[in-house]
Design a protein around this motif. Structure first.
Motif, PDB file in Angstrom:
ATOM      1  N   LEU A  24       0.615  -1.377  -0.074  1.00 36.59           N
ATOM      2  CA  LEU A  24       0.038  -0.025   0.048  1.00 36.59           C
ATOM      3  C   LEU A  24       0.876   1.110   0.134  1.00 36.59           C
ATOM      4  CD1 LEU A  24      -2.637  -1.055   2.552  1.00 36.59           C
ATOM      5  CD2 LEU A  24      -2.826  -1.120   0.073  1.00 36.59           C
ATOM      6  N   GLY A  25       2.233   0.999   0.486  1.00 31.27           N
ATOM      7  CA  GLY A  25       2.808   2.416   0.535  1.00 31.27           C
ATOM      8  C   GLY A  25       2.761   2.789   2.153  1.00 31.27           C
ATOM      9  N   ALA A  26       3.468   3.629   2.673  1.00 31.14           N
ATOM     10  CA  ALA A  26       3.789   4.287   3.893  1.00 31.14           C
ATOM     11  C   ALA A  26       2.410   5.266   4.289  1.00 31.14           C
ATOM     12  CB  ALA A  26       4.771   4.987   4.111  1.00 31.14           C
ATOM     13  N   MET A  27       2.087   6.044   3.216  1.00 31.12           N
ATOM     14  CA  MET A  27       0.831   6.913   3.633  1.00 31.12           C
ATOM     15  C   MET A  27      -0.225   6.551   3.687  1.00 31.12           C
ATOM     16  SD  MET A  27       1.116  10.803   2.144  1.00 31.12           S
ATOM     17  CE  MET A  27       0.310  12.199   2.779  1.00 31.12           C
ATOM     18  N   VAL A  28      -0.594   5.668   2.806  1.00 34.38           N
ATOM     19  CA  VAL A  28      -1.791   4.614   2.642  1.00 34.38           C
ATOM     20  C   VAL A  28      -1.897   3.997   3.916  1.00 34.38           C
ATOM     21  CG1 VAL A  28      -3.576   3.213   1.321  1.00 34.38           C
ATOM     22  CG2 VAL A  28      -1.857   4.659   0.070  1.00 34.38           C
ATOM     23  N   SER A  29      -0.863   3.298   4.273  1.00 31.52           N
ATOM     24  CA  SER A  29      -0.967   2.511   5.351  1.00 31.52           C
ATOM     25  C   SER A  29      -1.135   3.310   6.648  1.00 31.52           C
ATOM     26  CB  SER A  29       0.372   1.759   5.769  1.00 31.52           C
ATOM     27  OG  SER A  29       0.453   0.896   4.791  1.00 31.52           O
ATOM     28  N   ARG A  30      -0.588   4.460   6.778  1.00 24.43           N
ATOM     29  CA  ARG A  30      -1.031   5.159   8.001  1.00 24.43           C
ATOM     30  C   ARG A  30      -2.492   5.712   7.989  1.00 24.43           C
ATOM     31  NH1 ARG A  30       3.721   8.272   6.227  1.00 24.43           N
ATOM     32  NH2 ARG A  30       5.472   7.422   7.106  1.00 24.43           N
ATOM     33  N   TYR A  31      -3.108   5.854   6.725  1.00 25.87           N
ATOM     34  CA  TYR A  31      -4.465   6.323   6.916  1.00 25.87           C
ATOM     35  C   TYR A  31      -5.351   5.173   6.876  1.00 25.87           C
ATOM     36  CZ  TYR A  31      -9.060   7.735   4.568  1.00 25.87           C
ATOM     37  OH  TYR A  31     -10.148   7.829   4.855  1.00 25.87           O
ATOM     38  N   VAL A  32      -5.094   4.065   6.628  1.00 24.73           N
ATOM     39  CA  VAL A  32      -5.912   2.752   6.987  1.00 24.73           C
ATOM     40  C   VAL A  32      -5.760   2.538   8.654  1.00 24.73           C
ATOM     41  CG1 VAL A  32      -6.021   0.153   6.739  1.00 24.73           C
ATOM     42  CG2 VAL A  32      -5.442   1.797   4.556  1.00 24.73           C
ATOM     43  N   THR A  33      -4.629   2.804   9.038  1.00 23.17           N
ATOM     44  CA  THR A  33      -4.497   2.693  10.638  1.00 23.17           C
ATOM     45  C   THR A  33      -5.552   3.618  11.139  1.00 23.17           C
ATOM     46  OG1 THR A  33      -2.362   1.738  10.267  1.00 23.17           O
ATOM     47  CG2 THR A  33      -3.063   2.728  12.426  1.00 23.17           C
ATOM     48  N   ALA A  34      -5.381   4.971  10.586  1.00 18.93           N
ATOM     49  CA  ALA A  34      -6.245   5.872  11.149  1.00 18.93           C
ATOM     50  C   ALA A  34      -7.640   5.639  11.240  1.00 18.93           C
ATOM     51  CB  ALA A  34      -5.827   7.324  10.528  1.00 18.93           C
ATOM     52  N   VAL A  35      -8.141   5.032  10.184  1.00 15.05           N
ATOM     53  CA  VAL A  35      -9.480   4.700   9.871  1.00 15.05           C
ATOM     54  C   VAL A  35     -10.010   3.688  10.882  1.00 15.05           C
ATOM     55  CG1 VAL A  35     -11.098   3.760   8.401  1.00 15.05           C
ATOM     56  CG2 VAL A  35      -9.648   5.380   7.315  1.00 15.05           C
ATOM     57  N   PRO A  44      -6.530  14.638   9.762  1.00 16.92           N
ATOM     58  CA  PRO A  44      -5.934  15.623   8.939  1.00 16.92           C
ATOM     59  C   PRO A  44      -4.891  15.177   8.166  1.00 16.92           C
ATOM     60  CG  PRO A  44      -6.319  16.229  11.368  1.00 16.92           C
ATOM     61  CD  PRO A  44      -6.550  14.836  11.204  1.00 16.92           C
ATOM     62  N   LEU A  45      -4.673  15.792   7.011  1.00 15.01           N
ATOM     63  CA  LEU A  45      -4.084  15.415   5.813  1.00 15.01           C
ATOM     64  C   LEU A  45      -2.185  15.362   6.426  1.00 15.01           C
ATOM     65  CD1 LEU A  45      -3.552  14.346   2.986  1.00 15.01           C
ATOM     66  CD2 LEU A  45      -3.320  16.727   2.332  1.00 15.01           C
ATOM     67  N   VAL A  46      -2.000  16.467   7.172  1.00 10.95           N
ATOM     68  CA  VAL A  46      -0.707  16.288   7.644  1.00 10.95           C
ATOM     69  C   VAL A  46      -0.247  15.242   8.656  1.00 10.95           C
ATOM     70  CG1 VAL A  46      -1.350  17.809   9.838  1.00 10.95           C
ATOM     71  CG2 VAL A  46       0.825  17.935   8.716  1.00 10.95           C
ATOM     72  N   SER A  47      -1.180  14.862   9.266  1.00  9.57           N
ATOM     73  CA  SER A  47      -0.994  13.614  10.406  1.00  9.57           C
ATOM     74  C   SER A  47      -0.624  12.510   9.673  1.00  9.57           C
ATOM     75  CB  SER A  47      -2.222  13.160  11.097  1.00  9.57           C
ATOM     76  OG  SER A  47      -3.261  12.706  10.250  1.00  9.57           O
ATOM     77  N   LEU A  48      -0.832  12.293   8.157  1.00  7.40           N
ATOM     78  CA  LEU A  48      -0.336  11.230   7.369  1.00  7.40           C
ATOM     79  C   LEU A  48       1.000  11.160   6.890  1.00  7.40           C
ATOM     80  CD1 LEU A  48      -3.323  10.274   5.214  1.00  7.40           C
ATOM     81  CD2 LEU A  48      -3.040   9.566   7.552  1.00  7.40           C
ATOM     82  N   ASN A  49       1.913  12.287   7.150  1.00  5.57           N
ATOM     83  CA  ASN A  49       3.298  12.476   6.736  1.00  5.57           C
ATOM     84  C   ASN A  49       4.052  11.691   7.505  1.00  5.57           C
ATOM     85  OD1 ASN A  49       2.587  14.385   4.516  1.00  5.57           O
ATOM     86  ND2 ASN A  49       2.679  15.967   6.222  1.00  5.57           N
ATOM     87  N   ALA A  50       5.149  11.387   7.298  1.00  6.34           N
ATOM     88  CA  ALA A  50       6.234  10.786   7.818  1.00  6.34           C
ATOM     89  C   ALA A  50       6.730  11.379   9.133  1.00  6.34           C
ATOM     90  CB  ALA A  50       7.347  10.327   7.144  1.00  6.34           C
TER      91      ALA A  50
END
Length: 617
Positions: free
Chosen positions: A499-510, A605-611
């Motif tokens: 998925l890639g790091a950013m998508v993985s962070r979003y899925v975790t947030a969901v 927030p979009l910024v929360s998905l950054n590394a």
């Protein structure tokens, strides 16, 4: 001009020669052994160690060496070099390869490998003592080119009883003249592998029936027989008779004689002529034969995932099934995209698959489609008009009367149909798209036995999931997620690493959304047409689908625990939309991404998905 041996080509050639002989003259065999040893399964290792212990119970050739892996490695690295250079280099590679194996396994492999490096210098019996534990799993080079007489001798050895082996263990003595003749004959046939092959076979067999000195004597007698067979061409009949005397009572030499209908010279001449004809044959046309078409996968394009699900579903524990059913109820509390197949329809479908097992695929597909349509018609409860119902039920008349039937009653009647009735129903049913229906038929057939002992809820949940997997490439991500989510954690179908790091962070947030965040996602929103067109272009190649699917799977399980009803479904759709956007971010400008992210921004927030920034030390 410098000689070729001093130029670049010479250096390359010397480097290649060094690489091909780094473990000695048998480098290729040693390399193959190390690779194969690393791939042995736990069961194979148990067999290796068991064979080693058996051999140690009779051997007098040092099979039970007491050297530890640590002492061996110390000797390899020692500057004194008590170990030859080829063995030391091979040992370094071997121990690095087997670093995670136990010491006993490492030492066993070391003994076999050193014997392999020195194979040409060791007596056949001594070599076999060290290598026989691995012989069954890592066959030796040349073990498949034995002469027919030796092969018959090996077969005879395998058939010997304990009493016959005891007879081989008796003391015997050869006349000095015959013994000298044998030594001279063996010296002329150093490449013969008969003695080595017999030694390996005898060491694998004898310890199972005899132990101690008696077993070792029987092995030595058998190996003597292999030595005689390997050199038999250089011996006179009288010498052969004298040398074979210790074995004659158990394995008569005459029983090993080869009946040749064609003289050896004639066979060699024929082989040479065939080779010449093949070499001088005019080249064939360059038009390549058309490659044979590969048959379609039984479960369709997603065959591997469907097969994994079928296997995994049968292995779920009762606790896992409870979780599956709980999640299914959660998903059902919000979803509007789930399949409408009630338990009666699922049971009807499974009864169809069971009853049509002996029919061809096309007939089964037509019957499957007919039953599915009829089942939905019966369960429609007024949602389908009468003319449509009659049209769907026409193939079953007059076998099944549909007055006052519900889905469950239909399933029972379907289960009672015989082969002839199924053929008639299939013939009367409308044509079916075999390419689309056959994977469903095959997947359902694989699950029939499993479904037999399951409740209706479990059967419906599993059928919805497997049918969604089969049709995954035809379903929208959110519809697939609604059907498969109950099994998503027990039998994953999404690889987080892809998925890639950013998508993985979003899925975790969901997966960690709270009630307030779900409520924020449930608010109405609308995209401008221009922005929607940009997003459509960004996801046109399908590369964003895995991210959207992963987000939808997380959302349909998490959101219902915080927000039910239509609000929950709206939040799920928004969360899935976020997965689509974040997966396509590389095809969007920063401004487009920010505008598309507005519906999700209050919750994630979009910024929360950054590394996360690295801390400074």
């Amino acid at each position: 001009m410098a000689p070729a041996s001093h130029g670049l080509l010479g250096r390359i050639q010397r480097a290649n020669d060094d690489a091909s002989h780094r473990f000695g003259p048998r480098t290729a065999e040693v390399e193959a052994f190390i690779v194969a040893a690393a791939q042995l399964t736990p069961w194979q290792w148990r067999q290796v160690l068991a064979t080693k212990r058996l051999v140690a119970s009779i051997s007098k050739e040092g099979a039970g060496s007491s050297d530890s892996a640590r002492s061996i490695q110390a000797s390899i690295r020692s500057s004194e070099r008590r170990i030859s250079e080829p063995i030391a280099r091979a040992g370094e590679v071997l121990f690095d390869t087997l670093v995670k194996r136990s010491e006993e396994k490492q030492v066993s492999a070391w003994q076999a490998m050193t014997a392999l490096v020195m194979r040409s210098q060791l007596p056949a019996l001594k070599f076999a003592v060290h290598y026989v534990p691995f012989a069954a799993f890592i066959p030796l080079a040349g073990s498949d080119v034995l002469d027919p007489r030796t092969l018959r001798f090996l077969d005879s050895l395998q058939a010997l009883t304990r009493e016959q082996l005891s007879a081989l263990a008796r003391r015997w003595r050869i006349e000095p003249g015959a013994s000298r003749a044998l030594l001279q004959a063996v010296a002329k046939n150093r490449e013969a592998k008969s003695e080595e092959a017999v030694a390996l076979a005898a060491l694998a067999l004898v310890p199972q029936l005899l132990t101690g000195d008696e077993g070792w004597s029987a092995v030595r007698t058998a190996v003597h027989g292999g030595r005689v067979l390997g050199a038999i061409g250089e011996l006179t009949p009288a010498e052969v008779g004298e040398l074979w005397a210790p074995l004659e009572a158990v394995i008569p030499l005459a029983s090993l004689s080869e009946v040749e209908t064609v003289p050896a010279g004639e066979r060699v001449r024929t082989a040479v002529n065939n080779a010449i004809n093949k070499i001088t044959r005019p080249p064939r046309g360059r038009t390549a034969a058309p490659a044979a078409a590969r048959p379609p996968a039984p479960y369709g394009p997603n065959h591997a995932e469907v097969a994994a699900f079928i296997k995994g579903a049968a292995e779920l524990s009762p606790i896992q099934w409870l979780r599956v059913l709980d999640r299914r109820k959660l998903v059902a509390s919000v979803t509007r995209e789930g399949s409408a197949e009630p338990a009666g329809v699922v049971r009807s479908i499974l009864a169809t698959l069971e009853g049509t097992r002996d029919l061809d695929t096309y007939t089964r597909c037509r019957a499957f489609a007919a039953v599915e349509r009829a089942g939905f018609a019966i369960e429609s409860h007024g949602k389908v008009n009468l003319d449509q119902v009659r049209q769907m039920l026409a193939p079953f008349e007059p076998v099944i009367a549909f007055q006052a039937l519900n889905g469950g009653g239909f399933a029972h009647r379907v289960a009672s149909l015989d082969k002839a009735e199924w053929q008639r129903i299939a013939a009367a049913a409308p044509d079916a798209n075999e390419e689309a229906v056959a994977p469903l038929v095959n997947a359902g057939t694989a699950l029939i036995d499993f479904f037999g002992g399951r409740s209706d809820d479990e059967a419906v949940a599993a059928w919805h999931a497997v049918s969604a997997l089969v049709q995954r490439h035809h379903l929208t991500p959110i519809k697939f997620a609604a059907s498969y989510a109950p099994f998503a954690s027990a039998i994953p179908v999404t690889n987080p690493r892809s998925l890639g790091a950013m998508v993985s962070r979003y899925v975790t947030a969901v997966g960690r959304l709270g009630a307030a965040q779900c409520a924020a996602l449930a608010r109405p929103w609308q995209l401008e047409d221009a922005l929607s067109s940009v997003l459509s272009g960004a996801i046109a190649d399908g590369s964003s689908r895995p991210g959207e699917e992963a987000a939808a799977l997380a959302a349909v399980v998490t959101v219902p625990m915080r927000l039910a009803g239509s609000g929950g479904w709206a939040a799920v759709k928004t969360a899935a939309f976020g997965g689509r956007v974040i997966a396509a971010r590389t095809r969007l400008t920063a401004e487009q991404l920010e505008l598309l992210w507005k519906p999700i921004q209050p919750a994630v927030p979009l910024v929360s998905l950054n590394a996360p920034a690295k801390s400074k030390r």
